[in-house]
Design a protein around this motif. Sequence first.
Motif, short mmCIF file in Angstrom:
data_model
loop_
_atom_site.label_atom_id
_atom_site.label_comp_id
_atom_site.label_asym_id
_atom_site.label_seq_id
_atom_site.Cartn_x
_atom_site.Cartn_y
_atom_site.Cartn_z
N UNK A 34 9.58 64.15 -15.66
CA UNK A 34 9.67 64.50 -17.08
C UNK A 34 11.13 64.53 -17.54
N UNK A 35 11.39 63.93 -18.67
CA UNK A 35 12.73 63.99 -19.26
C UNK A 35 12.84 65.29 -20.05
N UNK A 36 13.96 65.97 -19.89
CA UNK A 36 14.18 67.22 -20.60
C UNK A 36 15.04 66.98 -21.84
N UNK A 41 16.42 64.69 -16.30
CA UNK A 41 15.06 65.11 -15.97
C UNK A 41 14.96 66.64 -16.02
N UNK A 42 13.75 67.10 -16.14
CA UNK A 42 13.49 68.54 -16.16
C UNK A 42 13.96 69.17 -14.84
N UNK A 43 13.73 68.48 -13.75
CA UNK A 43 14.18 68.99 -12.43
C UNK A 43 15.69 69.14 -12.40
N UNK A 44 16.42 68.11 -12.80
CA UNK A 44 17.89 68.18 -12.79
C UNK A 44 18.39 69.25 -13.75
N UNK A 45 17.77 69.36 -14.92
CA UNK A 45 18.15 70.39 -15.89
C UNK A 45 17.99 71.78 -15.26
N UNK A 46 16.86 72.02 -14.62
CA UNK A 46 16.61 73.33 -14.04
C UNK A 46 17.58 73.66 -12.90
N UNK A 47 17.94 72.66 -12.12
CA UNK A 47 18.93 72.88 -11.05
C UNK A 47 20.27 73.25 -11.67
N UNK A 78 5.47 71.63 -16.75
CA UNK A 78 4.75 70.53 -16.11
C UNK A 78 4.06 69.57 -17.08
N UNK A 79 4.73 69.23 -18.17
CA UNK A 79 4.25 68.19 -19.07
C UNK A 79 5.46 67.60 -19.79
N UNK A 80 5.24 66.48 -20.45
CA UNK A 80 6.29 65.84 -21.23
C UNK A 80 6.29 66.48 -22.61
N UNK A 81 7.28 67.31 -22.89
CA UNK A 81 7.28 68.03 -24.16
C UNK A 81 7.51 67.09 -25.35
N UNK A 82 8.00 65.89 -25.11
CA UNK A 82 8.21 64.95 -26.20
C UNK A 82 6.89 64.43 -26.77
N UNK A 83 5.84 64.39 -25.96
CA UNK A 83 4.53 63.89 -26.41
C UNK A 83 3.47 64.99 -26.45
N UNK A 84 3.84 66.18 -26.05
CA UNK A 84 2.88 67.29 -25.92
C UNK A 84 2.15 67.60 -27.23
N UNK A 85 2.87 67.68 -28.34
CA UNK A 85 2.23 68.03 -29.62
C UNK A 85 1.23 66.96 -30.03
N UNK A 86 1.60 65.71 -29.88
CA UNK A 86 0.70 64.61 -30.25
C UNK A 86 -0.56 64.61 -29.38
N UNK A 148 23.28 71.50 -24.35
CA UNK A 148 24.34 70.86 -25.12
C UNK A 148 25.01 69.76 -24.30
N UNK A 149 25.33 70.05 -23.06
CA UNK A 149 25.98 69.05 -22.20
C UNK A 149 25.08 67.83 -21.99
N UNK A 150 23.80 68.07 -21.81
CA UNK A 150 22.85 66.98 -21.53
C UNK A 150 22.61 66.09 -22.75
N UNK A 151 22.75 66.64 -23.94
CA UNK A 151 22.51 65.85 -25.13
C UNK A 151 23.77 65.18 -25.67
#
Length: 178
Positions: A34-36, A41-47, A78-86, A148-151
Amino acid sequence: MEMPEANEYINDPEYMECVSDILDHPVFQSMDQYIQHGTTTCKCHCIQVSYLAYTWCKRFGGNWRSAARAGLLHDLFLYDWHTHARETGDHFHGFTHPRTAMENAKQYFELTEEEKDAILRHMWPLTPVPPSTRAGYAVTFADKMCCVEETKATVRRLAAVAGAYFIWTTGGRKGKIL
C-alpha cells in the motif's frame, strides 16, 4: 530535528530488540503493498515514524519502547486509503483509520495501554482527543513530520510539471499564472 537515515534503525540493537517481532510479522510485511504518501509505502512510513518517535523519546523522555511499537502499528489499517472511499463508501479515513489500525494491531500483537492510546490518538488534532503520554505525542508528531517529508518529492515533481507547462504555454514570457 532531522529525519533518520534510511535503514538506520537496523543498526540499533535496542530498537530492534523491542520491534523485531512486528517487523518480521507477515501482516506488517503486507503493508508494503500500500502506498501511504507520495511514493512511500505504508510499511516504510510506519518504520520512519516508529524510529523517529523512538529516538525522540530516548532523547527527551518518554516510553521509547511504546513509541517504537505504536509507531510501527499506527497505520495498520491494511487497505489502500486512496481507493477506500470509492470501494466502501467510507469517506472518513482520516477519522476512522486509527481505530481500525488499533483493532488490527490488537488482533496480531500484544499491546500495552500506552501503545493502544498512541495508535488510537495519532491523528490529533484532526481527531478531537489528544494523546495522553509523551510516547503518544512523539508518534503523533513523528507521523506529521514524516508525512511532510514523504510528500515533498511529489510536490516538487508537480511544481516542475506546472513550471514546464507554464513555459510551454507562454513561450517563456513573464506573465500571470491563472
